[in-house]
Design an enzyme around this catalytic site. Structure first.
Site, PDB file in Angstrom:
ATOM      1  CG  ASP A   7     -34.656 -39.446  -1.426  1.00  0.00           C
ATOM      2  OD1 ASP A   7     -33.576 -38.827  -1.464  1.00  0.00           O
ATOM      3  OD2 ASP A   7     -35.680 -39.062  -2.017  1.00  0.00           O
ATOM      4  CD  GLU A   9     -37.821 -36.091  -3.479  1.00  0.00           C
ATOM      5  OE1 GLU A   9     -37.523 -34.896  -3.726  1.00  0.00           O
ATOM      6  OE2 GLU A   9     -37.093 -37.045  -3.802  1.00  0.00           O
ATOM      7  CG  HIS A 156     -35.680 -35.187  -8.591  1.00  0.00           C
ATOM      8  ND1 HIS A 156     -34.754 -34.851  -7.625  1.00  0.00           N
ATOM      9  CD2 HIS A 156     -35.100 -34.917  -9.781  1.00  0.00           C
ATOM     10  CE1 HIS A 156     -33.669 -34.384  -8.217  1.00  0.00           C
ATOM     11  NE2 HIS A 156     -33.845 -34.416  -9.517  1.00  0.00           N
ATOM     12  CG  ASP A 161     -34.537 -39.911  -6.004  1.00  0.00           C
ATOM     13  OD1 ASP A 161     -34.646 -40.207  -7.219  1.00  0.00           O
ATOM     14  OD2 ASP A 161     -34.570 -38.737  -5.594  1.00  0.00           O
TER      15      ASP A 161
END
Length: 180
Positions: A7, A9, A156, A161
């Protein structure tokens, strides 16, 4: 079943214009989440020219990562080769893999590296197949549907996540195998 769940960000939604601010990943080995085989780092975001970017307030509001938090972090130039080594030749899984994979492809291309995992699996698509009558398939809704919980402060943030995405992936694969 051996995959890397990952994942990102980011500073925004465009792989061409925005930067990565965090990468989290964990390996699934023989159908089990191998929590000790993980990758997690903040990233000081840079643009196509390699200049440091500020994290817009709207992105900070989503993931809580500030300019201060990434000030001393390595850039994608330093992080991406390490991450690609971690992934090696494994298939990858992400929630909305088109988004995360797009950022990986663009950044790898800029650095003269290769992002070509043998397969990119998407838990959004798996959720749509497993729950065809449902309209929402975002990670929060999927976690609730499967009875999964985020660690406090984990939603988040990449590794929070990733932990839920890895669990969701295993649940979805099991559910889809039962119905096929």
């Amino acid at each position: 079943m051996n995959v890397v769940v990952f994942d990102l960000e980011t500073t925004g939604l465009s792989p061409e214009k925005d930067g990565i601010v965090e990468i989290g990943a964990v390996r699934i080995v023989d159908g089990e989440i191998a929590g000790h085989l993980k990758y997690e780092t903040l990233v000081r975001p840079t643009n196509a020219q390699g200049d440091t970017m500020r994290i817009p307030w709207h992105a900070q509001r989503v993931h809580g990562i500030s300019d201060e938090m990434v000030r001393a972090a390595p850039t994608i130039h330093d992080v991406l080769p390490e991450f690609l080594e971690f992934v090696a030749d494994s298939p990858v899984v992400a929630h909305n893999v088109g988004f995360d994979g797009g950022f990986m492809r663009v950044n790898a291309r800029r650095l003269g590296l290769n992002w070509q995992p043998p397969a990119e699996l998407c838990t959004v698509q798996l959720s749509r197949r497993a729950f065809p009558g449902e309209r929402a398939h975002n990670l929060t809704v999927l976690a609730e549907r499967l009875g999964l919980e985020f660690a406090p402060g984990g939603r988040h943030r990449s590794f929070g996540d990733v932990q839920v995405t890895a669990q969701a992936f295993l649940h979805l694969m099991e559910r889809l195998q039962r119905v096929s």
